[in-house]
Design a protein around this motif. Structure first.
Motif, PDB file in Angstrom:
ATOM      1  N   SER A  16     -43.533  49.161  59.084  1.00 16.75           N
ATOM      2  CA  SER A  16     -44.229  48.489  57.872  1.00 16.75           C
ATOM      3  C   SER A  16     -43.613  47.358  57.911  1.00 16.75           C
ATOM      4  CB  SER A  16     -44.327  49.370  56.719  1.00 16.75           C
ATOM      5  OG  SER A  16     -43.291  49.644  55.991  1.00 16.75           O
ATOM      6  N   LYS A  17     -42.333  47.323  57.928  1.00 17.07           N
ATOM      7  CA  LYS A  17     -41.597  46.087  57.725  1.00 17.07           C
ATOM      8  C   LYS A  17     -40.360  45.698  58.413  1.00 17.07           C
ATOM      9  CE  LYS A  17     -40.106  47.798  53.627  1.00 17.07           C
ATOM     10  NZ  LYS A  17     -39.320  47.943  52.309  1.00 17.07           N
ATOM     11  N   GLY A  18     -39.845  44.458  58.350  1.00 19.18           N
ATOM     12  CA  GLY A  18     -38.491  44.395  59.024  1.00 19.18           C
ATOM     13  C   GLY A  18     -38.665  44.307  60.394  1.00 19.18           C
ATOM     14  N   GLU A  43     -48.002  50.250  52.142  1.00 19.31           N
ATOM     15  CA  GLU A  43     -47.496  49.294  53.140  1.00 19.31           C
ATOM     16  C   GLU A  43     -47.781  49.332  54.446  1.00 19.31           C
ATOM     17  OE1 GLU A  43     -43.110  49.405  51.956  1.00 19.31           O
ATOM     18  OE2 GLU A  43     -43.386  48.544  49.948  1.00 19.31           O
ATOM     19  N   LEU A  44     -47.702  50.428  54.906  1.00 19.39           N
ATOM     20  CA  LEU A  44     -48.001  50.487  56.492  1.00 19.39           C
ATOM     21  C   LEU A  44     -49.464  50.226  56.618  1.00 19.39           C
ATOM     22  CD1 LEU A  44     -46.874  51.576  59.040  1.00 19.39           C
ATOM     23  CD2 LEU A  44     -47.968  54.009  58.527  1.00 19.39           C
ATOM     24  N   ALA A  48     -50.741  47.308  59.340  1.00 16.71           N
ATOM     25  CA  ALA A  48     -51.657  47.378  60.404  1.00 16.71           C
ATOM     26  C   ALA A  48     -52.685  46.545  60.393  1.00 16.71           C
ATOM     27  CB  ALA A  48     -51.920  49.084  60.185  1.00 16.71           C
ATOM     28  N   ALA A  49     -53.402  46.268  59.239  1.00 20.20           N
ATOM     29  CA  ALA A  49     -54.311  45.237  58.984  1.00 20.20           C
ATOM     30  C   ALA A  49     -54.068  43.951  59.361  1.00 20.20           C
ATOM     31  CB  ALA A  49     -54.788  45.333  57.664  1.00 20.20           C
ATOM     32  N   GLU A  50     -52.704  43.337  59.003  1.00 18.18           N
ATOM     33  CA  GLU A  50     -52.267  42.348  59.483  1.00 18.18           C
ATOM     34  C   GLU A  50     -52.259  41.926  61.002  1.00 18.18           C
ATOM     35  OE1 GLU A  50     -49.368  41.830  55.519  1.00 18.18           O
ATOM     36  OE2 GLU A  50     -48.516  41.345  57.331  1.00 18.18           O
ATOM     37  N   ILE A  51     -51.510  43.153  61.581  1.00 18.26           N
ATOM     38  CA  ILE A  51     -51.510  43.251  63.169  1.00 18.26           C
ATOM     39  C   ILE A  51     -52.848  42.969  63.730  1.00 18.26           C
ATOM     40  CG2 ILE A  51     -50.573  44.213  65.218  1.00 18.26           C
ATOM     41  CD1 ILE A  51     -48.147  45.473  63.470  1.00 18.26           C
ATOM     42  N   ALA A  63     -48.638  57.565  58.371  1.00 20.15           N
ATOM     43  CA  ALA A  63     -47.671  57.475  57.105  1.00 20.15           C
ATOM     44  C   ALA A  63     -46.918  58.778  57.215  1.00 20.15           C
ATOM     45  CB  ALA A  63     -48.395  57.221  55.814  1.00 20.15           C
ATOM     46  N   CYS A  64     -45.710  59.037  57.519  1.00 16.18           N
ATOM     47  CA  CYS A  64     -44.971  60.154  57.384  1.00 16.18           C
ATOM     48  C   CYS A  64     -43.472  59.727  57.680  1.00 16.18           C
ATOM     49  CB  CYS A  64     -45.354  60.942  58.532  1.00 16.18           C
ATOM     50  SG  CYS A  64     -45.194  60.580  60.316  1.00 16.18           S
TER      51      CYS A  64
END
Ligand code: NAP
Length: 260
Positions: A16-18, A43-44, A48-51, A63-64
Motif C-alpha cells: 500500500s505504501k513505500g 490505504e490498500l 489499488a485505485a491509483e495503480i 487486506a491481511c
C-alpha cells in the motif's frame, strides 16, 4: 525498454505504501496484473485505485497480515499461479539487543524470513511446471553491511538470503529466478519514522533533516521509491532469466566496495 511481461500476473506483498507500492506500480506500468496486499484496507484500496487509474491493469487488493498463514492463504487464493512474486513486509524495530526477548526474535524471523520462504514454497513448484517465474525479495542493505541497532533485521534477512541463495540455483534451469533487492535509504514512511526523534532534536522538518543527513553520501540524497520500482521491475523482465541468486544493492553508493 520492453520488459516482455505484459499480461503476466504478480503478487506484491506489503504494497500500500513505500517500496512495495513502487514495485507494484512499476510492474503494472509494464502490463502486469496485480494482487497487492497490506493490513490497512482503506490505504490498500486507495493504492489499488491509483495503480488501476495510472495503468489500466487489473489490481486486486487483499487486506491481511502477510506474516500469518491465514493472510498468505487469502493472497494465494486470489492469485494461485503468479508469474511474479514480490516478498515484502514491515521490518523489525530498531533497538538494543538486550531488550529483545525470544518472542521479539520469533516475530522478526517469522516476518522477514519464514513468511517469504512459505510464499516461495507455495508458488515455486507451479512456476517450475510453467517454466516461468520471477521471485524478488525486498530485504535490506543490512544483509551486506550490518546496521548495529537493526540486529533483528540483520539476522532474519541474512537467514532468508542464505536459504534462497541455494534454492535459486536449484530452480534456475526452469526459467525461475530468485533474487534479492538490498535496500538502502529510500524516502518512505519507514525511513521517516526511524528518524523522527533525530529530526526533532535537530529542530528540522523530517524531509529537510533527511536531505541534510544524506548530503554527504555518494549520491548526495536518499533514494526515490520510483527508482526502486523501476530497478525491481527489471529483475522481473522476460530477458532476466540469467540473473540468478543475486542481491542487488540499491544504496546510492553508500557501501564502498570496488567489487562485490
Ligand atoms: P513503509 O513505507 O512503512 O511501507 C510498508 C508497507 O508494508 C505498508 O504498505 C504496510 O501497510 C505494509 N505492511 C507492513 N507490515 C505488513 C504485514 N505484516 N502484512 C502486510 N503488509 C504489511 O516501508 P518501506 O520503506 O516501503 O519498507 C519496506 C521494507 O523494506 C521493510 O521491510 C523495510 O524494513 C525495508 N527497508 C526499507 C528501507 C528504506 O529506506 N525505506 C531501507 C532498508 C530496508 P500496513 O501497515 O497497512 O500493513
Amino acid at each position: 525498454m520492453d520488459l516482455g511481461i505484459k499480461d503476466k500476473k504478480a503478487i506484491v506483498c506489503a504494497a500500500s505504501k513505500g517500496l512495495g507500492r513502487a514495485f507494484a506500480m512499476a510492474l503494472a506500468k509494464n502490463g502486469v496484473d496485480l494482487v497487492i496486499n497490506s493490513r490497512t484496507a482503506s490505504e490498500l484500496e486507495a493504492t489499488a485505485a491509483e495503480i488501476r487509474a495510472a495503468t489500466g491493469r487489473s489490481v486486486t487488493a487483499i487486506a491481511c497480515d502477510i506474516t500469518t498463514p491465514e493472510g498468505r492463504a487469502k493472497v494465494l487464493a486470489a492469485c494461485p499461479n503468479p508469474d511474479i512474486l514480490v516478498n515484502n513486509a514491515g521490518g523489525p524495530p530498531r533497538g538494543d539487543f538486550r531488550d529483545w526477548n525470544e518472542a521479539d526474535w520469533a516475530k522478526a524471523v517469522n516476518g522477514n524470513m519464514i513468511t517469504p520462504i512459505m510464499l516461495i514454497k507455495s508458488v515455486v513448484v507451479g512456476m517450475i511446471a510453467r517454466m516461468c517465474g520471477r521471485i524478488v525479495n525486498i530485504t535490506s542493505g543490512s544483509v551486506k553491511s550490518a546496521i548495529p541497532e537493526l540486529g533483528m533485521s540483520n539476522g532474519a534477512r541474512a537467514g532468508l538470503t542464505g536459504f534462497v541463495g541455494g534454492l535459486a540455483r536449484q530452480v534456475a534451469r526452469h526459467n525461475v529466478t530468485i533474487n534479492g533487492h538490498l535496500t538502502g535509504p529510500f524516502l518512505t514512511d519507514r525511513l521517516r519514522s526511524g528518524r523522527v526523534e533525530a529530526a526533532k532534536k535537530a529542530g528540522l522538518p523530517i524531509d529537510e533533516f533527511l536531505t541534510q543527513a544524506f548530503k554527504n553520501s555518494p549520491a548526495g540524497r536518499p533514494g526515490d521509491p520510483l527508482e526502486f520500482g523501476e530497478a525491481c521491475a527489471f529483475l522481473c523482465a522476460a530477458s532476466s532469466g540469467f540473473i540468478v541468486g543475486q542481491n542487488l544493492l540499491l544504496d546510492g553508493g553508500a557501501f564502498n566496495s570496488t567489487m562485490g
